[in-house]
Design a protein around this motif. Sequence first.
Motif, PDB file in Angstrom:
ATOM      1  N   THR A 221       0.810  -1.225   0.000  1.00 40.11           N
ATOM      2  CA  THR A 221       0.000   0.000   0.000  1.00 40.11           C
ATOM      3  C   THR A 221       0.840   1.271   0.000  1.00 40.11           C
ATOM      4  O   THR A 221       0.290   2.366  -0.026  1.00 40.11           O
ATOM      5  N   THR A 222       2.164   1.133   0.036  1.00 45.57           N
ATOM      6  CA  THR A 222       3.032   2.319   0.013  1.00 45.57           C
ATOM      7  C   THR A 222       3.939   2.265  -1.214  1.00 45.57           C
ATOM      8  O   THR A 222       4.145   1.200  -1.813  1.00 45.57           O
ATOM      9  N   GLN A 225       6.804  -0.184  -0.668  1.00 45.35           N
ATOM     10  CA  GLN A 225       6.416  -1.594  -0.779  1.00 45.35           C
ATOM     11  C   GLN A 225       6.208  -2.005  -2.228  1.00 45.35           C
ATOM     12  O   GLN A 225       6.616  -3.099  -2.642  1.00 45.35           O
ATOM     13  N   ASP A 279     -11.960   7.480   4.103  1.00 37.02           N
ATOM     14  CA  ASP A 279     -12.087   6.120   3.557  1.00 37.02           C
ATOM     15  C   ASP A 279     -13.470   5.866   2.977  1.00 37.02           C
ATOM     16  O   ASP A 279     -13.595   5.248   1.909  1.00 37.02           O
ATOM     17  N   SER A 288     -12.957   2.993  -5.085  1.00 41.30           N
ATOM     18  CA  SER A 288     -11.666   2.365  -4.859  1.00 41.30           C
ATOM     19  C   SER A 288     -11.528   1.953  -3.406  1.00 41.30           C
ATOM     20  O   SER A 288     -12.480   2.061  -2.614  1.00 41.30           O
ATOM     21  N   PRO A 290      -8.520   1.894   0.026  1.00 43.15           N
ATOM     22  CA  PRO A 290      -7.284   2.529   0.496  1.00 43.15           C
ATOM     23  C   PRO A 290      -6.041   1.742   0.085  1.00 43.15           C
ATOM     24  O   PRO A 290      -6.003   0.518   0.181  1.00 43.15           O
ATOM     25  N   GLY A 291      -5.028   2.475  -0.392  1.00 39.77           N
ATOM     26  CA  GLY A 291      -3.754   1.869  -0.732  1.00 39.77           C
ATOM     27  C   GLY A 291      -3.638   1.364  -2.149  1.00 39.77           C
ATOM     28  O   GLY A 291      -2.529   1.043  -2.601  1.00 39.77           O
ATOM     29  N   PHE A 292      -4.751   1.302  -2.880  1.00 41.49           N
ATOM     30  CA  PHE A 292      -4.701   0.734  -4.237  1.00 41.49           C
ATOM     31  C   PHE A 292      -5.468   1.601  -5.240  1.00 41.49           C
ATOM     32  O   PHE A 292      -5.911   1.117  -6.271  1.00 41.49           O
ATOM     33  N   GLY A 317      -2.243   1.994  -8.848  1.00 41.86           N
ATOM     34  CA  GLY A 317      -3.242   1.151  -8.218  1.00 41.86           C
ATOM     35  C   GLY A 317      -4.346   0.751  -9.183  1.00 41.86           C
ATOM     36  O   GLY A 317      -4.687   1.491 -10.109  1.00 41.86           O
ATOM     37  N   ALA A 321      -8.302  -4.321  -4.020  1.00 40.79           N
ATOM     38  CA  ALA A 321      -7.298  -4.687  -3.032  1.00 40.79           C
ATOM     39  C   ALA A 321      -6.248  -5.625  -3.604  1.00 40.79           C
ATOM     40  O   ALA A 321      -6.551  -6.550  -4.371  1.00 40.79           O
ATOM     41  N   ASP A 322      -4.991  -5.370  -3.231  1.00 39.78           N
ATOM     42  CA  ASP A 322      -3.849  -6.233  -3.527  1.00 39.78           C
ATOM     43  C   ASP A 322      -3.515  -6.350  -5.010  1.00 39.78           C
ATOM     44  O   ASP A 322      -2.871  -7.320  -5.436  1.00 39.78           O
ATOM     45  N   HIS A 324      -2.158  -4.011  -8.560  1.00 36.70           N
ATOM     46  CA  HIS A 324      -1.731  -2.805  -9.269  1.00 36.70           C
ATOM     47  C   HIS A 324      -1.780  -3.068 -10.762  1.00 36.70           C
ATOM     48  O   HIS A 324      -1.920  -4.219 -11.213  1.00 36.70           O
TER      49      HIS A 324
END
Length: 526
Positions: A221-222, A225, A279, A288, A290-292, A317, A321-322, A324
Amino acid sequence: MWTWLPAGWRAHRKVEQIVREELDAIDAAEMLMPVLQPAELWKRSGRYDIDEVFKLRDRRGAELVLAMTHEENLTWHVSREIRSYRQLPKILYHFQTKERDEPRPRAGMLRTREFIMKDSYSFDRDEAGLEESYGRHITAYDRIFDRTGLEWYRVESDVGMMGGFGAHEYMAPCAAGEDTVALSDAGFAANVEVASATPQPVDGLPEPLPEPRAIETPGATTIEQVTRMTGVPAGALIKAMPVISEAGDAVLVLVRGDHRLNETKLQNALGMPGRQAEDAELRERFGSVPGFIGPVGTPVRVLADEALRGQGGLVTGANRADVHLEGVEPGRDFECDWADVRSVVAGDLCPNGAVIRLEPAIEVANIFKLGTRFSDPLGARYLDEEGKEQLIWMGSYGIGPARIVAAAIEQFHDDRGITWPRAIAPFEVEVVTLGKEGEEARAVADGLYEELRQEGVDVLYDDREASPGEKFADAELLGCPLRLTIGRKSLEAGEVDVQIRRGQEKRSLALEGSARAATELLKTLP
């Protein structure tokens, strides 16, 4: 809230006098305006709701403000006094206490809730007249900062809450500075809030793909990472930030993964402030998680930084989730508006092609081209040569004497204390006597003190009943440019011991004629 004790206040007053002399030299007229003002003027200008403005009511319930600046007050007066083009141009200024409901008071005298400012205001017939008044202030301000002894530079800046269409700041570089400026050897100078530059190319960009391709990135998510998991450099990533504008519009803002969003530039691009989406808003309005988050398939407006223009093979993203997407290309895979919304970084190239470096600095003054920003809502108009009513064009020009004092201390000190520039030192010379009452050394020091005063020197005399060590330590701390010491040994040698404070250079002067010799030496010091 700070109290100025005598030595500090003397330095403040010396700065004021330099400013006064240089403004008088461009035919500005000094006046004084009140701190307490009717709230109605601020409502008419649209600045009443600014959080930093102190608001209050009197015993009759009338709404008032404590002025943090005086555009409203003076424009209202000008609207009642100036009627004809023959009364223009005009420059007025004052030194006055300002009040600011500062959210984060800090850094000594740099960010306080109450402070003294010099404001000057120019009033002209048209834009050409404003440009001339603006140029005259640049001339005056350049001379002011040369005279104060500061290291300084003039940089392009954001107009901020003042409005208008152009601004510059005067910056004093130092490690304690709360602002950052971008500089180059080609003469480029700008606050990072507004600085634009050619970005450094990204080494190791992935090969372009015919279309985006999904890749599994569990828990990434960063930026760090994602780069570790994909093996691509940070500059090959698209950093997507969900923003809700003050008007309530959802905007997805994009910058390169190795760049940072510049909030001032973003506000200017949007035409209003914005905030990061929560969020729940991210899920409901941006579709969407968060993080993606990413721009491909997003249902909201996309605003992309210029550094992404023409790039391909990027990673962003996938809005689930998970996952990209790699091989993303702006303009092909998503539509966007373009704007410069990133902060420049060291190593970028300025418009003249030179490498940019970043330096911390203290803002010590600012100047603004207000245009008709205040004259329009507050009714400041004049009749031209044909008898037609026209809006007055205005400029606003501020200097913070306390900031100049603080900047001088930050720029000129050592491990023993301050090393003041001569022009703004509380005292130019400190005479220290090591003799006690009734001793010859005391009598000679008394005489030297009086002779220096007759020479017109601003002199401090330490005749306290204290040890030599205590006197010398206090003299180092206070930092007068020149220290003259008279004791038994110096009398026996027929000399006055001299220390030039900056650099702690030691010399001696012949006792005979020492006042005149010290005065001449003082003139050579910075």
